[in-house]
Scaffold this motif. Structure first.
Motif, mmCIF file in Angstrom:
data_model
loop_
_atom_site.group_PDB
_atom_site.id
_atom_site.type_symbol
_atom_site.label_atom_id
_atom_site.label_comp_id
_atom_site.label_asym_id
_atom_site.label_seq_id
_atom_site.Cartn_x
_atom_site.Cartn_y
_atom_site.Cartn_z
ATOM 1 N N LEU A 17 0.867 -1.179 0.000
ATOM 2 C CA LEU A 17 0.000 0.000 0.000
ATOM 3 C C LEU A 17 0.898 1.221 0.000
ATOM 4 C CD1 LEU A 17 -2.954 -0.518 2.503
ATOM 5 C CD2 LEU A 17 -3.023 -0.342 0.030
ATOM 6 N N ASN A 18 0.787 2.043 -1.018
ATOM 7 C CA ASN A 18 1.594 3.258 -1.116
ATOM 8 C C ASN A 18 3.073 2.944 -0.995
ATOM 9 O OD1 ASN A 18 -0.854 4.596 -1.126
ATOM 10 N ND2 ASN A 18 -0.791 4.984 1.088
ATOM 11 N N GLY A 19 3.466 1.832 -1.582
ATOM 12 C CA GLY A 19 4.887 1.541 -1.577
ATOM 13 C C GLY A 19 5.377 0.839 -0.335
ATOM 14 N N LYS A 20 4.556 0.739 0.719
ATOM 15 C CA LYS A 20 5.042 0.060 1.919
ATOM 16 C C LYS A 20 4.264 -1.239 2.098
ATOM 17 C CE LYS A 20 6.655 2.374 5.254
ATOM 18 N NZ LYS A 20 6.817 3.059 6.528
ATOM 19 N N LYS A 21 4.923 -2.190 2.743
ATOM 20 C CA LYS A 21 4.248 -3.443 3.029
ATOM 21 C C LYS A 21 3.444 -3.287 4.325
ATOM 22 C CE LYS A 21 7.413 -6.906 1.101
ATOM 23 N NZ LYS A 21 6.651 -7.292 -0.054
ATOM 24 N N VAL A 22 2.153 -3.569 4.253
ATOM 25 C CA VAL A 22 1.264 -3.449 5.415
ATOM 26 C C VAL A 22 0.737 -4.844 5.752
ATOM 27 C CG1 VAL A 22 -0.845 -2.436 6.301
ATOM 28 C CG2 VAL A 22 0.580 -1.137 4.720
ATOM 29 N N ALA A 23 0.724 -5.127 7.062
ATOM 30 C CA ALA A 23 0.276 -6.459 7.484
ATOM 31 C C ALA A 23 -1.238 -6.497 7.599
ATOM 32 C CB ALA A 23 0.895 -6.811 8.841
ATOM 33 N N MET A 24 -1.825 -7.610 7.073
ATOM 34 C CA MET A 24 -3.280 -7.793 7.224
ATOM 35 C C MET A 24 -3.551 -9.231 7.647
ATOM 36 S SD MET A 24 -4.772 -5.936 3.896
ATOM 37 C CE MET A 24 -5.719 -4.701 4.668
ATOM 38 N N VAL A 25 -4.533 -9.396 8.507
ATOM 39 C CA VAL A 25 -4.912 -10.740 8.961
ATOM 40 C C VAL A 25 -5.807 -11.359 7.895
ATOM 41 C CG1 VAL A 25 -6.057 -12.073 10.733
ATOM 42 C CG2 VAL A 25 -4.793 -10.029 11.360
ATOM 43 N N VAL A 26 -5.323 -12.431 7.279
ATOM 44 C CA VAL A 26 -6.064 -13.024 6.170
ATOM 45 C C VAL A 26 -6.901 -14.205 6.637
ATOM 46 C CG1 VAL A 26 -5.701 -14.438 4.140
ATOM 47 C CG2 VAL A 26 -4.545 -12.276 4.340
ATOM 48 N N ASN A 27 -6.308 -15.119 7.420
ATOM 49 C CA ASN A 27 -7.030 -16.328 7.790
ATOM 50 C C ASN A 27 -6.612 -16.724 9.201
ATOM 51 O OD1 ASN A 27 -8.441 -18.662 7.883
ATOM 52 N ND2 ASN A 27 -7.399 -19.660 6.164
ATOM 53 N N SER A 28 -7.334 -16.197 10.202
ATOM 54 C CA SER A 28 -6.918 -16.485 11.573
ATOM 55 C C SER A 28 -7.207 -17.927 11.968
ATOM 56 C CB SER A 28 -7.608 -15.531 12.551
ATOM 57 O OG SER A 28 -8.994 -15.696 12.461
ATOM 58 N N ARG A 29 -7.992 -18.631 11.198
ATOM 59 C CA ARG A 29 -8.336 -20.014 11.526
ATOM 60 C C ARG A 29 -7.105 -20.916 11.495
ATOM 61 N NH1 ARG A 29 -13.131 -23.257 10.396
ATOM 62 N NH2 ARG A 29 -12.447 -25.425 10.256
ATOM 63 N N LEU A 30 -6.122 -20.554 10.688
ATOM 64 C CA LEU A 30 -4.947 -21.416 10.562
ATOM 65 C C LEU A 30 -3.990 -21.260 11.733
ATOM 66 C CD1 LEU A 30 -4.182 -20.712 6.822
ATOM 67 C CD2 LEU A 30 -5.189 -22.760 7.762
ATOM 68 N N ASP A 31 -4.219 -20.272 12.596
ATOM 69 C CA ASP A 31 -3.250 -19.999 13.641
ATOM 70 C C ASP A 31 -3.338 -21.032 14.746
ATOM 71 O OD1 ASP A 31 -2.614 -17.464 16.093
ATOM 72 O OD2 ASP A 31 -1.224 -18.553 14.818
ATOM 73 N N THR A 32 -2.193 -21.379 15.328
ATOM 74 C CA THR A 32 -2.185 -22.331 16.425
ATOM 75 C C THR A 32 -2.091 -21.638 17.780
ATOM 76 O OG1 THR A 32 0.174 -22.537 16.055
ATOM 77 C CG2 THR A 32 -1.205 -24.263 15.159
ATOM 78 N N CYS A 33 -2.192 -20.279 17.800
ATOM 79 C CA CYS A 33 -2.232 -19.519 19.052
ATOM 80 C C CYS A 33 -1.032 -19.793 19.929
ATOM 81 C CB CYS A 33 -3.511 -19.811 19.839
ATOM 82 S SG CYS A 33 -4.934 -19.160 19.029
ATOM 83 N N SER A 34 0.163 -19.659 19.366
ATOM 84 C CA SER A 34 1.347 -19.879 20.177
ATOM 85 C C SER A 34 1.687 -18.641 20.996
ATOM 86 C CB SER A 34 2.527 -20.223 19.276
ATOM 87 O OG SER A 34 2.764 -19.152 18.391
ATOM 88 N N ARG A 35 1.029 -17.526 20.719
ATOM 89 C CA ARG A 35 1.273 -16.259 21.430
ATOM 90 C C ARG A 35 2.729 -15.809 21.295
ATOM 91 N NH1 ARG A 35 -1.013 -16.853 27.294
ATOM 92 N NH2 ARG A 35 -0.935 -19.080 27.037
ATOM 93 N N GLU A 36 3.401 -16.201 20.209
ATOM 94 C CA GLU A 36 4.788 -15.820 19.999
ATOM 95 C C GLU A 36 4.919 -14.301 19.905
ATOM 96 O OE1 GLU A 36 7.667 -17.337 19.819
ATOM 97 O OE2 GLU A 36 8.812 -15.697 18.979
ATOM 98 N N VAL A 37 3.890 -13.634 19.351
ATOM 99 C CA VAL A 37 3.976 -12.190 19.152
ATOM 100 C C VAL A 37 4.116 -11.465 20.490
ATOM 101 C CG1 VAL A 37 1.484 -11.831 19.188
ATOM 102 C CG2 VAL A 37 2.933 -10.319 17.853
ATOM 103 N N LEU A 38 3.617 -12.076 21.587
ATOM 104 C CA LEU A 38 3.691 -11.412 22.886
ATOM 105 C C LEU A 38 5.101 -11.467 23.467
ATOM 106 C CD1 LEU A 38 0.378 -12.782 24.388
ATOM 107 C CD2 LEU A 38 0.755 -10.595 23.290
ATOM 108 N N ARG A 39 6.000 -12.202 22.813
ATOM 109 C CA ARG A 39 7.369 -12.238 23.310
ATOM 110 C C ARG A 39 8.198 -11.083 22.750
ATOM 111 N NH1 ARG A 39 10.236 -16.869 21.577
ATOM 112 N NH2 ARG A 39 11.786 -16.327 23.144
ATOM 113 N N HIS A 40 7.667 -10.361 21.784
ATOM 114 C CA HIS A 40 8.395 -9.235 21.204
ATOM 115 C C HIS A 40 7.851 -7.955 21.801
ATOM 116 C CE1 HIS A 40 10.086 -11.761 17.922
ATOM 117 N NE2 HIS A 40 9.041 -12.494 18.229
#
Lengths: 357, 116
Positions: A278-301
């Motif tokens: 988007l406008n030259g930058k990469k933007v994150a979007m949640v596409v399919n949350s069903r595939l996630d295994t909920c490891s909560r890895e993001v909370l470690r950052h």
């Protein structure tokens, strides 16, 4: 000892997060919040939580995602965990099947002990529709044609006369040295030969190794299969496993772009986050949350953990049922639902009987 | 109400002397969390019920103590009966929905057998 009764909600409920408390399980860094169902009448002012069949029927949907001959994945949306768990428990322990119960060993000269052999035979899944059989009355030793299936296993190992003199391969040296479940033959009793003429009754899989023999050893066994439930012995369980998980929900609280978006994508399972240009930058979007295994890895950052809200939808169950092959998985699910209905009916009849006294 | 002689009891009611009919503990034999928790949920959804809970007295015995306390003097067997009926209706609806979904899937795969 566990007592389950009414509990108050543990989070302060203000207008903005009431819907969240009522319908989402929150996955936090150190714990999981809002796990229990709280939508009982009287807990939330302004909400009418009394049981309403119409509202339930309007909100309840099911969706079969994947189905093949042994495994099924389906979604149940709009039901409570107590009932979904009841179905899961019934699938594991209370849907009846046929399995080997009595093993009459006439001759066993193999090195596998009698009781070990009998134990292994009991665990072999038997392809026979349990709905066509009845339970055996306790105290009856002799089985009849309506409650028993008789199988025979008669294998004798001998030396192969045509083997070459210097070979050391057991496949070549011996005949019948591996006893497979395919060697179990059905012996119809009574009118079973007519009733089950086209259904070949026997083990589901032919290639389960039961025992190994050497020349001179033999097995001469007759087995009686009866109908039972998994609560009694795990050999009667019709599922390899039956489990459910709740649908994960990932909300990005603010737009995440660039290098952070790349790291965010790596924190979740593959296919969950997609990077859009988007406008030259990469933007994150949640596409399919069903595939996630909920490891909560993001909370470690530390720089990512406040940008994402992780949760699960409390009334959306993703069931996975894998059958051992006795009955197809959709039949197992219908039988499990019928078992729960039978339990309710049993107590309703008992209430009616005691009322009439 | 308790089983007499040879018959095994299925459902018993225990009530304290002097209490009104609204506070009763039911003993459900041969049951565990499967029926206990789902029935507790259905009974709690009833606005007349002040308290509903169940416990397994000992894991070696397969029976549950299911307690209902109602408000307004309503006899406790009523919410129990309504809960059992509602749970049965829920199961029936789930069964119907599942069979419809399965048939639609099978028609999509160009073969359909409706098993009942």
């Amino acid at each position: 000892l566990r007592r389950r009764g009414r509990r108050g909600s543990k989070m302060a409920a203000n207008m903005s997060n009431v819907e969240d408390i009522r319908s989402r399980v929150l996955l936090g860094e150190f714990g999981v919040k809002n796990v229990h169902t709280t939508d009982f009448p009287g807990n939330y002012p302004g909400y009418d939580d009394t049981w309403d069949m119409q509202r339930f029927q309007k909100n309840f949907t099911m969706d079969i995602v994947d189905l093949d001959e042994n495994c099924m994945e389906f979604d149940m949306v709009g039901i409570d965990a107590a009932i979904a768990n009841a179905f899961r428990r019934i699938l594991l322990a209370e849907v009846p099947t046929m399995a080997v119960e009595k093993v009459f060993i006439y001759n066993n000269t193999s090195i596998i002990q009698d009781e070990v052999l009998a134990h292994r035979l009991g665990l072999i899944p038997i392809k026979a529709d349990p709905r066509l059989f009845e339970y055996r009355n306790s105290g009856e030793d002799a089985g009849s044609e309506i409650d028993t299936i008789q199988l025979q296993l008669k294998v004798k190992c001998s030396r192969n006369p045509r083997a070459s003199k210097d070979s050391s391969d057991p496949q070549e040296l011996y005949l019948n040295h591996m006893v497979y479940s395919g060697d179990m033959k059905w012996m119809p009793i009574g009118n079973q030969a007519d009733v089950f003429a086209d259904a070949n009754i026997g083990p589901v899989h032919d290639d389960i190794l039961i025992a190994q023999l050497r020349p001179g050893q033999e097995l001469d066994i007759i087995m009686h299969c009866v109908k039972g439930i998994g609560k009694d012995h795990a050999k009667f369980s019709p599922v390899a496993t039956a489990s459910y998980r709740l649908l994960p929900e990932i909300t990005l609280l603010e737009p995440i772009e660039g290098e952070k978006a790349e790291r965010l994508k790596r924190c979740f399972s593959r296919g969950v986050i997609h990077l859009e240009e988007l406008n030259g930058k990469k933007v994150a979007m949640v596409v399919n949350s069903r595939l996630d295994t909920c490891s909560r890895e993001v909370l470690r950052h530390d720089d990512l953990k406040n940008l994402v809200k992780l949760g699960r939808v409390r009334d959306h169950f993703i069931f996975t049922v894998e059958s051992t092959g006795v009955l197809p998985p959709e039949v197992l699910v219908t039988e499990a639902i019928k078992v729960l209905m039978t339990k309710c009916q049993r107590f309703l009849n008992e209430l009616d009987n005691t009322d009439m006294e | 109400m308790a089983g007499e002689g040879e018959k095994k009891p299925v459902l018993e009611m225990v009530q304290a002397d002097g209490a009104d009919e609204g506070c009763v503990t039911f003993v459900l034999h041969d049951e565990d969390h499967t029926l206990g928790n789902s029935l507790r949920y259905m009974v709690m959804k009833n606005a007349d019920v002040e308290f509903c809970g169940y416990s397994i007295t000992h894991p070696s015995e397969s029976k549950i103590n299911f307690r209902i306390q109602t408000r307004g003097g309503i006899p406790a067997t009523e919410p129990l009966r309504k809960g059992l009926n509602d749970l049965s209706d829920v199961c029936q609806h789930v069964l119907n929905t599942f069979q419809v979904r399965f048939c639609i899937l099978e028609i999509g795969r160009s073969r359909c057998e409706l098993t009942s």
